[in-house]
Enzyme design. Sequence first.
Site, PDB file in Angstrom:
ATOM      1  N   TRP A  24      29.414  -2.363   3.552  1.00  0.00           N
ATOM      2  CA  TRP A  24      29.522  -2.774   4.959  1.00  0.00           C
ATOM      3  C   TRP A  24      28.464  -2.073   5.798  1.00  0.00           C
ATOM      4  O   TRP A  24      27.930  -2.648   6.734  1.00  0.00           O
ATOM      5  CB  TRP A  24      30.910  -2.430   5.494  1.00  0.00           C
ATOM      6  CG  TRP A  24      31.091  -2.719   6.950  1.00  0.00           C
ATOM      7  CD1 TRP A  24      31.439  -3.905   7.527  1.00  0.00           C
ATOM      8  CD2 TRP A  24      30.913  -1.803   8.054  1.00  0.00           C
ATOM      9  NE1 TRP A  24      31.505  -3.783   8.889  1.00  0.00           N
ATOM     10  CE2 TRP A  24      31.181  -2.506   9.240  1.00  0.00           C
ATOM     11  CE3 TRP A  24      30.560  -0.460   8.133  1.00  0.00           C
ATOM     12  CZ2 TRP A  24      31.117  -1.909  10.497  1.00  0.00           C
ATOM     13  CZ3 TRP A  24      30.487   0.138   9.384  1.00  0.00           C
ATOM     14  CH2 TRP A  24      30.766  -0.587  10.550  1.00  0.00           C
ATOM     15  N   HIS A  25      28.153  -0.832   5.450  1.00  0.00           N
ATOM     16  CA  HIS A  25      27.187  -0.063   6.236  1.00  0.00           C
ATOM     17  C   HIS A  25      25.756  -0.524   6.020  1.00  0.00           C
ATOM     18  O   HIS A  25      24.900  -0.276   6.877  1.00  0.00           O
ATOM     19  CB  HIS A  25      27.300   1.429   5.912  1.00  0.00           C
ATOM     20  CG  HIS A  25      28.490   2.082   6.533  1.00  0.00           C
ATOM     21  ND1 HIS A  25      29.756   2.003   5.999  1.00  0.00           N
ATOM     22  CD2 HIS A  25      28.613   2.839   7.657  1.00  0.00           C
ATOM     23  CE1 HIS A  25      30.597   2.676   6.764  1.00  0.00           C
ATOM     24  NE2 HIS A  25      29.932   3.195   7.777  1.00  0.00           N
ATOM     25  N   GLY A  26      25.456  -1.164   4.909  1.00  0.00           N
ATOM     26  CA  GLY A  26      24.081  -1.610   4.714  1.00  0.00           C
ATOM     27  C   GLY A  26      23.831  -2.196   3.342  1.00  0.00           C
ATOM     28  O   GLY A  26      24.545  -1.909   2.376  1.00  0.00           O
TER      29      GLY A  26
ATOM     30  N   PHE B 136      24.475  -1.107  12.282  1.00  0.00           N
ATOM     31  CA  PHE B 136      25.520  -1.588  11.398  1.00  0.00           C
ATOM     32  C   PHE B 136      26.320  -2.713  12.030  1.00  0.00           C
ATOM     33  O   PHE B 136      27.118  -3.327  11.358  1.00  0.00           O
ATOM     34  CB  PHE B 136      26.461  -0.451  11.004  1.00  0.00           C
ATOM     35  CG  PHE B 136      25.736   0.712  10.354  1.00  0.00           C
ATOM     36  CD1 PHE B 136      24.858   0.487   9.315  1.00  0.00           C
ATOM     37  CD2 PHE B 136      25.921   2.003  10.803  1.00  0.00           C
ATOM     38  CE1 PHE B 136      24.183   1.543   8.729  1.00  0.00           C
ATOM     39  CE2 PHE B 136      25.261   3.070  10.214  1.00  0.00           C
ATOM     40  CZ  PHE B 136      24.397   2.831   9.178  1.00  0.00           C
TER      41      PHE B 136
END
Length: 639
Positions: free
Chosen positions: A427-429, A639
């Site tokens: 989800w963060h990257g 994000f």
Amino acid sequence: MDGLREVSLQFVKDLFSFDQAHPLLFTQFYFWAFFAIVLAFLSFFRNKVLMRNAFLFFVSLFFYYKTSGLFLMLLGLVIVYNYLAGRLLPHCKRAFWRNAVVVSSVVVDLSLLCYYKYAYFITDVVNNLFGTSFVVKDWIATFGNSVVGSQAFSVDSIFLPVGISFFIFQAISYVVDVSRGGPSTSSGTGQPRPSKHKYGIEPVRNFLDFGFYLSFFPQLVAGPIVRAKEFIPQLRKPFFLGRTQFGFAIFWILNGLAKKLILSDYLAVNFCDRVFENPLLYTGFENLTALFGYSLQVYADFSGYTDIATGVAMLMGFYLPKNFNSPYKAKNAGEFWKRWHISLSKWLQDYLYIPLGGNRNGTFGSYAIILGIAFLASALAGSWWVFGSVLVLTAIIALLITFKKSWRKELISDINRMDTMLLGGLWHGASWNFMIWGGLNGLGMLIYRFWASCNAYFKVLVISLIVAAFGALKYYFGAPVFNLFFWWTVIILAGAVIGMLFHKCRKGKVTNWISGSWAVLMTFIFITFTRLFFRSGSNLDPAEANEKAWNTAKNMVNQIGGQWDWSLVPQMAWQHRSIIIVFIVGMLIHWLPDNFKRRYRIWFAKMPLPLMVLACAVAVFIICQFITADLQSFIYFQF
């Protein structure tokens, strides 16, 4: 007159135009001028609920335009689509159609998120798998150019819309919660029946109210992720801001600005960013200092944003959920994630961990996720040993779950926890560094669960064997990574030995405090080490994120784990004394007792107004001394 008219026209043009190089930030004077105007207009109809909500909805859209430009259309699409999905759900009497609406809504939302966030990542995987040479092109921008008949949008690369993960997740939670609480309230007798789920809600009927909920500008671009059941009822209440609430709002704003500008930006601009940009130019001591500095930097940055958002929302009569609870006081990795980015952790728990089976049972998704991520990692690395190892390990676990019933619950829970942390990392990257970061956090949680179940003597035995193993690897191979892990496990062994001695002694307040402090310190070191992969994958062009992030992390490990010239350490510590002092002061403030922090917040909120004005003036003056020439965007904007 002509000159004045030109200046006025230019001012209006600048006011209503988007400048990608200078988005609207909480740390800019222009934001506070904008917010002052918002509060002034809000005072005219603060108790006229419909007008107030409509006004703040359009203000929020303007704020997002000033932050992200034409990506405002994407936000508008998400608002309209999920509003219609929510309105449709109560009319779906059969479970099949209800599920179809929810699934289609989630698919559309996640498709938008994946397109903008993971296009380069997926392209890299496909190219590595099939030897192709696909190039990412912004097809949505191409379509937009065909509609307007000009080259208004760049098609050569895909830019990530600010805050897309936050408003997409918030939209998903809304539709799912409506499916849990809408039609179920209609009984056969026509009487209302409460939802069985604690977050179940009725759909929002007024489009302006829903748009306001999804786009509320203080938390729009970096959270917290707000549940509809927590926020929607506030939309129907008249404005109220008592004297104490006003004091708390001012405190949170000043607290957030101090965290961002005094701690985060100072550490980033003066040291941390330089080291992460090129670790090989700096010594192992400097790399280690930058790594610990980044742990404080990212906390001060993100929690600082949340504090400002909380204060700004409170001044408008709205309350946001708590998103941080002194996370570096955590005694283990699991507790850390209950204290850090609480709204995301709760979202992942309620909409991923529990649907996967939680600690009750395993599902097809439990195994598919962990194997799928291992497959992606292997495809990116061009080596299949990762996938093969995970496949074998998963098969062993599946056999144990099948035949060892006493272990079933724990093993299933561990798989679902690891899946949640791996997807939380993604989800963060879109980088395998984020997968490694998520995997390490999941592994830390699992190891702690095993560690907590062992007695003191067994802990010493296990960690002694691990120290011996890393010592042998260090001796025979000499790789910096083995040297790093050797000394880290030596420190853990020292703590285990002390814990064993405490176990023999009669426990008291002193021994409990020492063991608790040691657990906090070890957890902080572990979380800081995982930040190495988090930071290495951040602030990068998606087209080159995977390779560059991995090289940065590898170089940093080599520097930290390599040979140190200890004679130079005192000199380097003195050279970077301001960074070290800021770090120590920041951590000491963070580790202050919660009761003490609560008391000084209440004291500030209730102080006489003239004294509060004086305190604000002093605080603003001090904060301004730390403002850098180029204001830094908030880290979680990406994000």
